[in-house]
Design a protein around this motif. Structure first.
Motif, PDB file in Angstrom:
ATOM      1  N   ARG A 139       1.165  -1.150   0.554  1.00  0.00           N
ATOM      2  CA  ARG A 139      -0.073  -0.152   0.599  1.00  0.00           C
ATOM      3  C   ARG A 139       0.699   1.286  -0.225  1.00  0.00           C
ATOM      4  O   ARG A 139       0.597   2.714  -0.921  1.00  0.00           O
ATOM      5  CB  ARG A 139      -0.586  -0.121   1.146  1.00  0.00           C
ATOM      6  CG  ARG A 139      -2.034   0.884   1.204  1.00  0.00           C
ATOM      7  CD  ARG A 139      -2.744   1.021   2.748  1.00  0.00           C
ATOM      8  NE  ARG A 139      -4.149   0.454   2.461  1.00  0.00           N
ATOM      9  CZ  ARG A 139      -4.546  -0.401   3.918  1.00  0.00           C
ATOM     10  NH1 ARG A 139      -3.888  -0.417   4.325  1.00  0.00           N
ATOM     11  NH2 ARG A 139      -5.003  -1.099   3.050  1.00  0.00           N
ATOM     12  N   TYR A 140       1.856   1.616   0.801  1.00  0.00           N
ATOM     13  CA  TYR A 140       2.698   2.483   0.531  1.00  0.00           C
ATOM     14  C   TYR A 140       4.461   1.962   1.007  1.00  0.00           C
ATOM     15  O   TYR A 140       4.428   0.762   1.947  1.00  0.00           O
ATOM     16  CB  TYR A 140       2.377   3.017   2.237  1.00  0.00           C
ATOM     17  CG  TYR A 140       1.367   3.881   2.487  1.00  0.00           C
ATOM     18  CD1 TYR A 140       1.051   4.430   1.349  1.00  0.00           C
ATOM     19  CD2 TYR A 140       0.625   3.265   3.219  1.00  0.00           C
ATOM     20  CE1 TYR A 140       0.132   5.418   1.517  1.00  0.00           C
ATOM     21  CE2 TYR A 140      -0.584   3.710   3.347  1.00  0.00           C
ATOM     22  CZ  TYR A 140      -1.372   4.593   2.559  1.00  0.00           C
ATOM     23  OH  TYR A 140      -2.660   5.036   2.704  1.00  0.00           O
ATOM     24  N   VAL A 141       5.372   2.444   0.106  1.00  0.00           N
ATOM     25  CA  VAL A 141       6.916   1.714   0.286  1.00  0.00           C
ATOM     26  C   VAL A 141       7.717   2.769   1.241  1.00  0.00           C
ATOM     27  O   VAL A 141       7.343   3.976   0.972  1.00  0.00           O
ATOM     28  CB  VAL A 141       7.754   1.530  -0.235  1.00  0.00           C
ATOM     29  CG1 VAL A 141       9.258   1.476  -1.145  1.00  0.00           C
ATOM     30  CG2 VAL A 141       6.944   0.664  -1.627  1.00  0.00           C
ATOM     31  N   PRO A 142       7.849   2.198   2.238  1.00  0.00           N
ATOM     32  CA  PRO A 142       8.226   3.131   3.710  1.00  0.00           C
ATOM     33  C   PRO A 142       9.383   4.333   2.577  1.00  0.00           C
ATOM     34  O   PRO A 142      10.291   3.703   1.990  1.00  0.00           O
ATOM     35  CB  PRO A 142       9.162   2.551   4.434  1.00  0.00           C
ATOM     36  CG  PRO A 142       8.571   1.113   4.057  1.00  0.00           C
ATOM     37  CD  PRO A 142       7.628   0.512   3.096  1.00  0.00           C
ATOM     38  N   SER A 143       9.490   5.071   2.891  1.00  0.00           N
ATOM     39  CA  SER A 143      10.118   6.418   2.691  1.00  0.00           C
ATOM     40  C   SER A 143      11.682   6.337   2.474  1.00  0.00           C
ATOM     41  O   SER A 143      11.832   6.095   1.286  1.00  0.00           O
ATOM     42  CB  SER A 143       9.815   7.877   2.407  1.00  0.00           C
ATOM     43  OG  SER A 143       9.788   7.589   3.855  1.00  0.00           O
ATOM     44  N   THR A 144      11.652   5.412   3.056  1.00  0.00           N
ATOM     45  CA  THR A 144      14.138   5.669   2.773  1.00  0.00           C
ATOM     46  C   THR A 144      14.322   4.526   1.692  1.00  0.00           C
ATOM     47  O   THR A 144      15.134   4.665   1.784  1.00  0.00           O
ATOM     48  CB  THR A 144      14.644   4.878   4.818  1.00  0.00           C
ATOM     49  OG1 THR A 144      13.380   5.656   5.485  1.00  0.00           O
ATOM     50  CG2 THR A 144      16.281   5.161   4.213  1.00  0.00           C
ATOM     51  N   ALA A 145      13.433   3.443   2.100  1.00  0.00           N
ATOM     52  CA  ALA A 145      14.252   2.088   1.095  1.00  0.00           C
ATOM     53  C   ALA A 145      13.595   2.666   0.317  1.00  0.00           C
ATOM     54  O   ALA A 145      13.850   2.516  -0.820  1.00  0.00           O
ATOM     55  CB  ALA A 145      13.109   0.461   1.666  1.00  0.00           C
TER      56      ALA A 145
END
Ligand code: NAP
Length: 310
Positions: A139-145
């Motif tokens: 749903r969301y990819v964590p921002s750092t990755a």
């Protein structure tokens, strides 16, 4: 050989232009309501968390994105944190919620993450979102990755490399396997159908770190250990992406941030390298805003779906 320095600030600038267009479209569609705000929850006053908030607040001002800091003292009880999250879950002006780590030791992180409304959980720390990411249907990819792979994709395109072929024939080694950075980076590497290896501090303790990292075509480092990776850990054809962002106090008493990679040492060896600061960090900040916009769109669609059902 001197490595190419990958300029994260330039990539962030290009991403900001995309974001501005997305924000304009959202403002038009939302007819003036401020349903696309970001809330950043900080418990305590850890230095890195405070500087991260400062950066996000500046970026929010620059983009015209409402950002709110919700601060609790480090003596806050678990129930205080959960009550705050419940309020934010229901707040129509808030689309995305981020809980800054580290939390004080007496706060159960997993319980806090479970209390987030999944649609507002833009760093994918709620088990539902972490599960979707692990299944390859995020749903969301964590921002750092997300930022790390965006930087890599951009570099591959700029260097004239065929992206799919590159990933299919590459070994990506990720140093550090935290739930918020290392593991999502591994999921992203799987999603690109690369070969993947994940190492943690046991590899270092056993003296095996270099054995793993020297075989990497892409080396992603997120250990939180300043200068962990030196030239001897890196092959000459490697692209090195340094996620580490560690505060160190200089001889002048000033605090500055350094990466997990010994920059000058690895610069003389690798094929390409991200600096700290100015590498992954600026792109991460913009990506967090982008996830907030995505959350606003998801919430709006959800609202529509609920209306249609009623
Ligand atoms: P974390 O939760 O402390 O996790 C660190 C991971 O690295 C753990 O898996 C740990 O292994 C592993 N590790 C520790 N020492 C190691 C060693 N000597 N050799 C190999 N692996 C080692 O940290 P995090 O939140 O993932 O953050 C990592 C770094 O990224 C920090 O510097 C942080 O500031 C930075 N960061 C940067 C951004 C950005 O946007 N640039 C965003 C978030 C975080 P064990 O599990 O075995 O202990």
């Amino acid at each position: 050989m001197t490595a190419e320095i990958i300029d994260g600030r330039k990539i962030a600038l290009e991403l900001k232009a995309v974001l501005r267009r997305e924000l304009d479209a959202l403002r038009t569609e939302s007819e003036g309501s401020a349903g696309y705000g970001l809330a950043v929850v900080q418990v305590g006053d850890e230095y890195s968390s405070s500087t991260y908030w400062d950066r996000l607040a500046r970026l929010g001002d620059e983009l015209g994105m409402p950002c709110r800091r919700v601060r609790l003292p480090d003596t806050a009880r678990q129930s205080d944190v959960l009550a705050e999250l419940l309020r934010l879950n229901c707040d129509p002006d808030v689309a995305g919620i981020v809980v800054l780590r580290p939390l004080p030791a007496h706060i159960a992180e997993s319980e806090v993450f479970c209390a987030l409304e999944p649609v507002k959980d833009i760093e994918a720390v709620h088990p539902e979102n972490a599960g979707l990411l692990a299944l390859g249907t995020p749903r969301y990819v964590p921002s750092t990755a997300a930022a790390t792979f965006h930087v890599l994709d951009e570099w591959l395109v700029a260097s004239g490399t065929e992206i799919r072929e590159f990933y299919h024939s590459s070994l990506i080694v990720v140093v550090g396997r935290s739930n918020n950075v290392g593991k999502p980076a591994v999921s992203m590497a799987y999603a690109r159908q690369a070969s993947v290896e994940s190492v943690d501090h046991w590899a270092s303790r056993g003296g095996q770190l270099g054995w793993h990292t020297r075989r990497a075509d892409v080396l992603i480092v997120a250990a939180g250990v300043p200068g962990l990776i030196r030239a001897e850990h890196v092959s000459e054809h490697a692209v090195v992406l340094d996620i580490g962002h560690n505060p160190v106090t200089g001889s002048d008493g000033e605090i500055r941030f350094v990466g997990d990679v010994e920059f000058l040492d690895v610069l003389d060896r690798a094929r390409a390298l991200t600096p700290v600061p100015g590498g992954i960090g600026p792109v991460t900040d913009v990506w967090l805003m982008r996830n907030t916009i995505l959350a606003a769109c998801n919430l709006r669609d959800l609202g529509r779906a609920q209306l249609e059902m009623s």
